[in-house]
Design a protein around this motif. Structure first.
Motif, PDB file in Angstrom:
ATOM      1  N   SER A 140       0.952  -1.100   0.094  1.00  0.00           N
ATOM      2  CA  SER A 140      -0.010   0.111   0.016  1.00  0.00           C
ATOM      3  C   SER A 140       0.676   1.134   0.133  1.00  0.00           C
ATOM      4  O   SER A 140       0.691   2.232  -0.791  1.00  0.00           O
ATOM      5  CB  SER A 140      -0.773   0.132   1.310  1.00  0.00           C
ATOM      6  OG  SER A 140      -1.877  -0.990   1.209  1.00  0.00           O
ATOM      7  N   GLN A 141       1.749   1.232   0.891  1.00  0.00           N
ATOM      8  CA  GLN A 141       2.739   2.437   1.021  1.00  0.00           C
ATOM      9  C   GLN A 141       3.546   2.855  -0.299  1.00  0.00           C
ATOM     10  O   GLN A 141       3.402   3.786  -0.851  1.00  0.00           O
ATOM     11  CB  GLN A 141       3.877   2.300   1.952  1.00  0.00           C
ATOM     12  CG  GLN A 141       3.321   2.229   3.506  1.00  0.00           C
ATOM     13  CD  GLN A 141       4.534   2.346   4.443  1.00  0.00           C
ATOM     14  OE1 GLN A 141       5.461   3.058   4.489  1.00  0.00           O
ATOM     15  NE2 GLN A 141       4.618   0.915   5.191  1.00  0.00           N
ATOM     16  N   LEU A 142       3.973   1.632  -1.043  1.00  0.00           N
ATOM     17  CA  LEU A 142       4.880   1.782  -2.192  1.00  0.00           C
ATOM     18  C   LEU A 142       3.959   2.001  -3.345  1.00  0.00           C
ATOM     19  O   LEU A 142       4.500   3.056  -4.053  1.00  0.00           O
ATOM     20  CB  LEU A 142       5.439   0.346  -2.550  1.00  0.00           C
ATOM     21  CG  LEU A 142       6.651   0.201  -1.494  1.00  0.00           C
ATOM     22  CD1 LEU A 142       6.944  -1.379  -1.871  1.00  0.00           C
ATOM     23  CD2 LEU A 142       7.827   1.081  -1.461  1.00  0.00           C
ATOM     24  N   LEU A 143       2.775   1.529  -3.472  1.00  0.00           N
ATOM     25  CA  LEU A 143       1.879   1.977  -4.743  1.00  0.00           C
ATOM     26  C   LEU A 143       1.229   3.173  -4.524  1.00  0.00           C
ATOM     27  O   LEU A 143       1.172   4.008  -5.564  1.00  0.00           O
ATOM     28  CB  LEU A 143       0.648   0.866  -4.548  1.00  0.00           C
ATOM     29  CG  LEU A 143       0.994  -0.427  -5.112  1.00  0.00           C
ATOM     30  CD1 LEU A 143      -0.159  -1.297  -4.885  1.00  0.00           C
ATOM     31  CD2 LEU A 143       1.390  -0.601  -6.586  1.00  0.00           C
ATOM     32  N   ASP A 144       0.979   3.821  -3.218  1.00  0.00           N
ATOM     33  CA  ASP A 144       0.445   5.066  -2.891  1.00  0.00           C
ATOM     34  C   ASP A 144       1.688   6.240  -3.398  1.00  0.00           C
ATOM     35  O   ASP A 144       1.201   7.314  -3.755  1.00  0.00           O
ATOM     36  CB  ASP A 144      -0.035   5.330  -1.581  1.00  0.00           C
ATOM     37  CG  ASP A 144      -1.107   4.574  -1.362  1.00  0.00           C
ATOM     38  OD1 ASP A 144      -1.975   4.185  -2.182  1.00  0.00           O
ATOM     39  OD2 ASP A 144      -1.560   4.441  -0.216  1.00  0.00           O
ATOM     40  N   ALA A 145       2.830   5.870  -3.232  1.00  0.00           N
ATOM     41  CA  ALA A 145       3.965   6.467  -3.438  1.00  0.00           C
ATOM     42  C   ALA A 145       4.267   6.843  -5.045  1.00  0.00           C
ATOM     43  O   ALA A 145       5.169   7.439  -5.410  1.00  0.00           O
ATOM     44  CB  ALA A 145       5.250   6.379  -2.719  1.00  0.00           C
ATOM     45  N   GLY A 146       3.710   5.690  -5.882  1.00  0.00           N
ATOM     46  CA  GLY A 146       4.026   5.753  -7.252  1.00  0.00           C
ATOM     47  C   GLY A 146       5.074   4.644  -7.659  1.00  0.00           C
ATOM     48  O   GLY A 146       5.603   4.622  -8.636  1.00  0.00           O
ATOM     49  N   VAL A 147       5.284   3.656  -6.574  1.00  0.00           N
ATOM     50  CA  VAL A 147       6.099   2.754  -6.947  1.00  0.00           C
ATOM     51  C   VAL A 147       5.027   1.591  -7.899  1.00  0.00           C
ATOM     52  O   VAL A 147       4.350   1.104  -7.485  1.00  0.00           O
ATOM     53  CB  VAL A 147       6.773   2.136  -5.836  1.00  0.00           C
ATOM     54  CG1 VAL A 147       7.592   0.710  -6.158  1.00  0.00           C
ATOM     55  CG2 VAL A 147       7.729   2.961  -5.174  1.00  0.00           C
ATOM     56  N   ARG A 148       6.079   1.018  -8.917  1.00  0.00           N
ATOM     57  CA  ARG A 148       5.383   0.130  -9.893  1.00  0.00           C
ATOM     58  C   ARG A 148       5.703  -1.281  -9.378  1.00  0.00           C
ATOM     59  O   ARG A 148       6.958  -1.580  -9.132  1.00  0.00           O
ATOM     60  CB  ARG A 148       5.652   0.217 -11.134  1.00  0.00           C
ATOM     61  CG  ARG A 148       4.977   1.736 -11.617  1.00  0.00           C
ATOM     62  CD  ARG A 148       5.294   1.848 -13.200  1.00  0.00           C
ATOM     63  NE  ARG A 148       4.766   0.850 -14.262  1.00  0.00           N
ATOM     64  CZ  ARG A 148       4.905   0.532 -15.363  1.00  0.00           C
ATOM     65  NH1 ARG A 148       5.860   1.306 -16.099  1.00  0.00           N
ATOM     66  NH2 ARG A 148       4.370  -0.252 -16.338  1.00  0.00           N
ATOM     67  N   ILE A 149       4.845  -2.178  -9.077  1.00  0.00           N
ATOM     68  CA  ILE A 149       5.009  -3.616  -8.614  1.00  0.00           C
ATOM     69  C   ILE A 149       4.712  -4.399  -9.552  1.00  0.00           C
ATOM     70  O   ILE A 149       3.427  -4.509  -9.986  1.00  0.00           O
ATOM     71  CB  ILE A 149       4.416  -3.753  -7.205  1.00  0.00           C
ATOM     72  CG1 ILE A 149       4.874  -2.557  -6.087  1.00  0.00           C
ATOM     73  CG2 ILE A 149       4.347  -5.152  -6.565  1.00  0.00           C
ATOM     74  CD1 ILE A 149       3.842  -2.821  -4.810  1.00  0.00           C
TER      75      ILE A 149
END
Length: 420
Positions: free
Chosen positions: A320-329
């Motif tokens: 959640s943290q990463l996706l909200d910051a714009g990191v692509r998973i």
């Protein structure tokens, strides 16, 4: 005289301690249960093919680096190097299966020793508990160090003695070295997607020194006649493009985490990371979020389903943290991706044995090769794109739509993060 009755505060503290222990016990029991069920479900499943990038060799400094993404290609070259050895073979692995591939490596090492080559072997005792004791019997011509299951001895509280030997290294005749994520076994030959490198040139000396340092640090665990130190000459030159970052818990040295943080913080164009088990601390998560926030193309590739289901569930707690910051998973499908690689800005790269988790970054003996070279970075970017073609991108909307029981399981298992 009657015994003193505990105060209300003491009773409350005892109740709290019991409650915490009970909750932790339930969490641990659920984690073990999940692992057993997942292992049962995997029985009999046939592996699916996955795209691979053929071995690619690029010049780096005064030597060359060859990348491997398919175990069969790697094993052929490793065996060929051992069979061509004239003076010395240094072989170290975390897992050494007693199957057809493991037997092939063992025989190649024995044959080398029989023709007069000095052969040193290191393997981790805990990682090979389920391997047949008969396989782990070696002729006296091989100098073998079995890193013990329990290495602390009477020093129960010495945390520097609890790390596993998670490294995978092969050095032959000072001329060629191999390092990366591949263990030795039949399943890894064709069923797992991993990354390993072969190198020549002055950097081989640093890889040899890495092996020798571990051997000399632990050699007293050997039988007496083989406990002499492994002596090295001094390399004639340095390779400025390549550095080996080594985690040595016995010496409280953990530079690999710092290497990742520095690369992430310096990136200004892109940083693409592939990890088998992604369980970072909050500083690493914050660094990735900050990089994405300043416009860096941050991508993370992990298994859709790894061989450790509990690690998967705990890892998802960071999404959640990463996706909200714009990191692509991206989640790799149809095979276990076990690689530990990253590349940034078309210049910096790393390939090694360390996962981004607590065990690797703050516990185990690990080694990562750090390279500053545009051609190797381009090769790893090509490998990334090939892996991405076999992956499913996780979107924020998809992640937020997950059901309640998944959210609960992620939260319930979160306290286990420090153990992984």
């Amino acid at each position: 005289m009657s015994p003193r009755r505990p105060s209300a505060a003491e009773r409350a503290l005892r109740l709290l301690n019991r409650t915490l222990l009970t909750v932790f016990g339930i969490q641990l029991a659920i984690a073990i249960g999940m692992s057993l069920v997942d292992s049962y479900r995997r029985r009999g499943k046939r592996p699916k093919p996955f795209p691979v990038t053929p071995p690619r060799t690029v010049p780096v400094g005064d030597g060359e680096v060859t990348t491997y993404t398919f175990g069969k290609d790697l094993y052929e070259d490793m065996i060929a190097a051992i069979e061509g050895a004239r003076r010395q073979v240094l072989f170290e692995t975390y897992i050494w299966k007693g199957d057809a591939v493991g037997e092939r490596f063992k025989q190649a090492l024995v044959d080398a020793a029989d023709r007069g080559v000095e052969v040193y072997c290191i393997y981790d005792g805990f990682a090979n508990l389920v391997v047949s004791p008969r396989f782990k019997q070696f002729p006296p011509s091989l100098k073998v160090l079995r890193y013990p299951v329990y290495a602390a001895g009477w020093r129960f509280f010495d945390l520097t003695r609890y790390g596993r030997d998670h490294r995978k290294i092969l050095v032959v005749d000072d001329t060629v070295g191999f390092v990366g994520g591949y263990n030795v076994g039949t399943a890894y030959e064709t069923e797992w997607r991993d990354t390993h490198v072969r190198l020549t040139g002055p950097a081989v000396w640093d890889l040899k020194r890495t092996f020798a340092d571990f051997w000399n640090l632990n050699r007293r665990r050997l039988i007496a006649h083989s406990a002499r130190p492994l002596l090295l000459e001094t390399a004639s030159s340095w390779e400025p493009s390549i550095r080996f970052q080594r985690n040595v818990p016995r010496l409280w040295m953990f530079p690999i985490r710092g290497m990742y943080l520095e690369a992430i913080n310096r990136a200004n164009r892109n940083i693409w990371i592939t990890q088998a088990y992604f369980l970072p601390d909050q500083d690493l998560v914050d660094a990735l979020k900050a990089a994405a926030g300043r416009g860096v193309d941050v991508r993370l590739l992990v298994p859709l389903k790894s061989n450790h289901i509990v690690a998967d569930w705990i890892s998802r707690g960071y999404f959640s943290q990463l996706l909200d910051a714009g990191v692509r998973i991206f989640r790799y499908r149809d095979a276990m991706v076990h690689a530990k690689t990253a590349t940034a800005d078309g210049t910096w790269s790393t390939v090694g044995t360390a996962n981004i988790d607590r065990l690797s970054l703050q516990g185990n003996y690990e080694i990562n090769m750090e390279v500053i070279d545009e051609r190797l970075a381009a090769t790893l970017e090509e490998i990334w794109r090939r892996d991405e073609s076999n992956s499913i991108e996780l979107t924020s909307s998809e992640w937020e739509a997950r059901d309640l029981h998944r959210r609960f399981t992620e939260s319930f298992l979160r306290p286990l993060r420090p153990l992984l």
